[in-house]
Design an enzyme around this catalytic site. Sequence first.
Site: not given
Length: 248
Positions: A156-158, A160-161
């Site tokens: 999820l984090y990757a 979004s970035k």
Amino acid sequence: MNMSTLTGRTALVTGGSRGIGAAIALRLAREGADVAITYVNGEAAAREVTAKIEAAGQRGFAIRADAADAGDAAGAVERAADDLGRLDILVNNAGIGVLGPIGDLALSDIDRVLAVNVRSVFLASQAAAGRLADGGRIISVGTALTRYAGGTGSSLYAMSKAALIGMTKPLARELADRRITVNVVHPGAVDTDMNPADGPFAEPQKAANALTRFGAPDEVASLVAYLAGEDAAFITGSELVVDGGHAA
């Protein structure tokens, strides 16, 4: 680098009350820029950063703004431009990380991460496109995990970035006729309160880096300051990695 390279410039650093954001705000101030920061929690920390900006001889102030709120994301840019009298540099630094196996991530996790890490960056950049002086800068803080995934749980984090890359490249072309550059910086493991170099997950991160250590917030800030200055006027639409060789 000449320590007055940003004299007369103004900047907004989102999420500038701690960690990488605070280091960026202070580095820009030391190089001559007046700097506004945003924060959500930790008013005392925000005041400490603005006091240090002022101690460097520059104007500094803090804006309480929740990046998850669409109105705050764009409104902070408008307020910074109004209060500083102009806006030359936007640093999209505010972000959150929710890590875990994909099956464990709740819809609320997904919505908040995308609101903070993607929507707020787009809305702030949209507002800045109308307020930045010609020759201005938009610099977004991504993650080295978009270049090389070091472990599980970061989907999820990757994601979004990674969205910042998709915004950066076309926006660089869109704003090029005004000499506004748009770039994204990808930090690797950096020693902050959220990911301390002596924390329980530090050793595998160190081992994954060619330099076998964590980076310091100032090492990311120095790259952002370079991109904000005139020496980087021919760099736009680019991804720059500061990760200690994590993706080497």
